[in-house]
Each structure stands twice: as C-alpha cells, then as structure tokens.
Design a protein around this motif. Structure first.
Motif, PDB file in Angstrom:
ATOM      1  N   THR A 139       0.776   2.068   9.018  1.00 48.51           N
ATOM      2  CA  THR A 139       0.729   2.733   7.545  1.00 48.51           C
ATOM      3  C   THR A 139      -0.445   2.357   6.743  1.00 48.51           C
ATOM      4  OG1 THR A 139       2.292   1.069   7.064  1.00 48.51           O
ATOM      5  CG2 THR A 139       3.118   3.241   7.868  1.00 48.51           C
ATOM      6  N   THR A 140      -1.152   1.245   7.348  1.00 50.78           N
ATOM      7  CA  THR A 140      -2.206   0.449   6.242  1.00 50.78           C
ATOM      8  C   THR A 140      -3.452   1.284   6.700  1.00 50.78           C
ATOM      9  OG1 THR A 140      -2.449  -1.107   7.861  1.00 50.78           O
ATOM     10  CG2 THR A 140      -1.315  -1.741   5.753  1.00 50.78           C
ATOM     11  N   SER A 141      -3.479   2.150   7.582  1.00 50.73           N
ATOM     12  CA  SER A 141      -4.639   2.919   8.130  1.00 50.73           C
ATOM     13  C   SER A 141      -4.399   4.363   7.536  1.00 50.73           C
ATOM     14  CB  SER A 141      -5.081   2.803   9.347  1.00 50.73           C
ATOM     15  OG  SER A 141      -5.742   1.757   9.692  1.00 50.73           O
ATOM     16  N   PHE A 160      -4.287   1.230  -2.202  1.00 52.21           N
ATOM     17  CA  PHE A 160      -3.685  -0.213  -2.851  1.00 52.21           C
ATOM     18  C   PHE A 160      -3.448  -0.071  -4.172  1.00 52.21           C
ATOM     19  CE2 PHE A 160      -6.160  -1.710   0.872  1.00 52.21           C
ATOM     20  CZ  PHE A 160      -5.363  -2.794   1.292  1.00 52.21           C
ATOM     21  N   SER A 195       1.505   5.230   1.311  1.00 50.44           N
ATOM     22  CA  SER A 195       1.277   6.018   2.583  1.00 50.44           C
ATOM     23  C   SER A 195       1.818   7.226   2.505  1.00 50.44           C
ATOM     24  CB  SER A 195       1.465   4.877   4.006  1.00 50.44           C
ATOM     25  OG  SER A 195       2.530   4.559   4.009  1.00 50.44           O
ATOM     26  N   ASP A 232       5.513  -7.439   0.840  1.00 50.80           N
ATOM     27  CA  ASP A 232       4.284  -7.879   1.316  1.00 50.80           C
ATOM     28  C   ASP A 232       4.487  -9.065   2.376  1.00 50.80           C
ATOM     29  OD1 ASP A 232       1.710  -9.253   1.983  1.00 50.80           O
ATOM     30  OD2 ASP A 232       1.065  -8.879   0.117  1.00 50.80           O
ATOM     31  N   MET A 278       0.943  -1.182  -0.082  1.00 49.85           N
ATOM     32  CA  MET A 278       0.024  -0.040  -0.027  1.00 49.85           C
ATOM     33  C   MET A 278       0.928   1.189  -0.010  1.00 49.85           C
ATOM     34  SD  MET A 278      -2.885  -0.833   2.827  1.00 49.85           S
ATOM     35  CE  MET A 278      -3.898   0.804   2.400  1.00 49.85           C
ATOM     36  N   PRO A 295       1.073  -3.701   8.375  1.00 52.30           N
ATOM     37  CA  PRO A 295       1.741  -2.349   7.976  1.00 52.30           C
ATOM     38  C   PRO A 295       3.209  -2.875   7.725  1.00 52.30           C
ATOM     39  CG  PRO A 295       1.820  -2.499  10.488  1.00 52.30           C
ATOM     40  CD  PRO A 295       0.928  -3.715   9.833  1.00 52.30           C
ATOM     41  N   THR A 306       4.304  -9.443   5.987  1.00 49.19           N
ATOM     42  CA  THR A 306       2.918  -9.935   6.532  1.00 49.19           C
ATOM     43  C   THR A 306       3.120 -11.136   7.750  1.00 49.19           C
ATOM     44  OG1 THR A 306       1.835  -9.139   4.816  1.00 49.19           O
ATOM     45  CG2 THR A 306       0.787 -10.818   6.144  1.00 49.19           C
ATOM     46  N   VAL A 336      -4.326  -6.452   8.408  1.00 54.07           N
ATOM     47  CA  VAL A 336      -3.842  -6.007   7.204  1.00 54.07           C
ATOM     48  C   VAL A 336      -2.291  -5.334   7.576  1.00 54.07           C
ATOM     49  CG1 VAL A 336      -3.754  -4.460   5.524  1.00 54.07           C
ATOM     50  CG2 VAL A 336      -5.871  -5.130   6.120  1.00 54.07           C
TER      51      VAL A 336
END
Length: 349
Positions: free
Chosen positions: A100-102, A108, A88, A153, A86, A296, A157, A294
């Motif tokens: 960072t995913t928020s 995306f 950011s 990723d 993603m 970050p 993850t 998800v």
C-alpha cells in the motif's frame, strides 16, 4: 481548528487553520482523538528533512468519522477508525498485492496541501482504502486507544521489520535500535514465535520495556563491542534474524556484523547518513539477505488488530509522555532531548 505546523528547525507552532471538509466523493473527515509524535518527525524538527514554513505535520492518528463523501461505503459518521501513516486507494495493483505504500494514488499526511495527524481533524483521501474501523466502545478505554494508535505506524513497522528479518519459531532475533519501532519489533518477533530476542540498547527505561515485550537478552554496547557481545551470546554465529530500526551507517554496519551466515536483515530505520554501511561483498560471501523499507502498515492492520483488541499484544507502553494539542511543541523538545520515548497527543474535547 487547531493544528501543528512547522516553520523552521526547532520552530513548531500550534495555529488556527481551516476546518477540513470532504472535497471529493471518496473523502472522509476524521475528528482526531489520539495522535502521536514519531521519531521520523524529528528529522524535520531538526532541519534534516525539508519542510515548507507553515506545513502541517504528524502521520499517526485515530478518531471519529465526522463526514463522508458520497462514494464512501466502508465507514460512516460516528465510526471510530485508525489511519495508517499513508493514504492509499486500496484498488491499484500495488494495493492489491499488499504494498500500500507504493499506491499509485497514495500520499503522506502532512504533505503540502494536506492535513497532518497532529491537529484536531484530518481530511482523509480514499477513505475506503485507507481507514480501518475499530470497535466503538474502544473510544472509552484510554489504554486500548493508545495500543490501537500504534497500528497507524510503529507496531506495523516493527512487524514489517520482523517479517523482513525472518523472525519465526526457534529463531534468534536481534534488534538494533531501542526507539518505539525497535521495541515494537521485539514485540512482533515474540508474536511470531522467536525463541530468543536480543535487544541492543543502552537506555534502561527502554530496555525494561524491551524485556516486557519479550526480549531475553540486552546488549548495551555499541559498535564493535556490541558485535562481540551478540556473537558471544550466539556461540560466535550471530542472529538468524536482525532488525535495523535506526537508519545510520553505524547501525546498518552493526546489523550486518551480527547477522548469522544465511540470515536476513529487516531494515525499517529511515535512512539518514546510511548511504554506506553495506558491503555487498560481505553480504554475498555470507549469504545475508536484506529486506524491508517503508512498511505497508495498512496491509498488516487486519492481522494485528485482533491481537491488540484481545490483549495478546499490548504495545501501549511505548508512550511515556502525554500532551494535548497545545503541548505538541513541548513534546517534540522532549523527544529530541531523549527525555521521552514517544509522545501521545490527546484531543478529547
């Protein structure tokens, strides 16, 4: 340029699309050297995640910066960089807190109107907050490039899952799921000092990688048989830390049932059909914590990058098939049919 597009379930095409340009002062354009196909891409491929006909796809890539907007200061033309899955801005409240995913301005790759990673080049919004510079000499080392690509990723993850589960020195960790993320969670748990790592999987090629990554035990059973096998390995108690890297009802139910009282589950499997599988009464009675979501990964790259560069960890074995951009549709087919674990996409032209 050439880029992968999705038109309908099982209808992937590589087509000519406009070359990206920096549209905003905070943009960069990255020429892709390496990309890959993610297990989560298969949900769109199979029609289980909606996409518009002709939409771009792919969210894992690294490459060379080709152009930067006037406000970009952390990377410049010619730099080798990796992009998390993603983008950011790096400065909002969530980014400063490491989530960072928020990001309030995040998004995306492959979203409608944006480039996907499975193409020859990508316009990167908020380049300063998104891209991470890599050593330029890594561009000539194929194995290292593959290892560095996992920072976009699957390695981050897997690390997120291991952290959420509470992997630590002396702990017993169990990993549900033998895909690339589950295997990277094994590697992450080993890196975090776990004493015992139980990998649940029935595909020998994958469990061989799990052992290479640090798994001490393999459980090939599923469902109740898997629960019994893990409990037998743990004096009937279960694992302190459990990673759920699949996202189905059965995998979550298995994760709960193999977690030791007082333990935790780190869940990173994209939920599909897993609206059930969690019984809060059971989790309450047994003091089981649930953390994850998800990952970050942008926040984790600075911590993981040195260990990849010096060889302390080598996640590159998760790639077991390589195609060029024109071969991406065949790569999807191979992953869908489980004849490939994770497909690497090269673009060295």
């Amino acid at each position: 340029m050439r880029a992968t597009t999705i038109h309908a379930p099982f209808d992937m095409r590589v087509e000519d699309v406009p070359e990206p340009v920096a549209q905003l002062p905070t943009d960069a354009v990255v020429r892709v050297l390496r990309a890959c196909i993610c297990g989560s891409d298969l949900w769109a491929y199979r029609g289980e995640a909606a996409r518009q006909p002709g939409q771009r796809i792919g969210h894992e890539f690294l490459g060379i910066v080709e152009e930067t907007g006037s406000e970009v200061s952390t990377v410049r033309r010619g730099d080798l960089v990796v992009a998390p899955f993603m983008w950011s801005d790096g400065v909002c409240d969530y980014c400063r807190e490491g989530l960072t995913t928020s990001c309030e301005h995040g998004g995306f790759w492959g979203s409608v109107g944006y480039d996907g990673g499975q193409g020859e080049a990508v316009r990167v919004p908020f380049a300063d907050g998104t891209l991470v510079q890599l050593p330029k000499d890594a561009a000539s080392d194929d194995r290292l490039l593959s290892a560095l690509l996992t920072l976009s990723d699957v390695l981050g993850t897997g690390h997120h899952a291991a952290l959420g589960a509470g992997a630590r020195p002396g702990a017993t960790v169990a990993v549900v799921g033998d895909g690339a993320v589950g295997l990277c969670a094994v590697l992450a748990a080993k890196r975090l000092g776990a004493e015992r790592i139980i990998a649940l999987g029935r595909h020998e090629v994958r469990t061989d990688i799990a052992r290479r990554f640090g798994a001490t035990d393999i459980v090939a059973e599923r469902g109740e048989a898997a629960v019994e096998a893990v409990r037998e390995l743990t004096r009937g108690q279960g694992a302190h830390a459990v990673v759920e890297a699949v996202g189905t009802e059965q995998s979550m139910r298995t994760a709960v049932n193999i977690t030791r009282d007082g333990g935790a589950i780190g869940f990173v499997g994209v939920p599909h059909g897993s609206g059930t599988g969690l019984d809060l009464g059971v989790m309450f009675d047994r003091n089981i914590a649930l953390r994850g979501g998800v990952a970050p990964v942008r926040a984790y790259i600075p911590d993981l990058l040195p260990d990849v560069l010096d060889g302390t960890i080598d996640p590159s074995p998760v790639f077991d098939m390589t195609v060029d951009i024109e071969g991406v549709p065949g790569g999807y087919k191979a992953m869908d049919q489980r004849t490939a674990l994770k497909v690497l996409v090269t673009n060295d032209r």
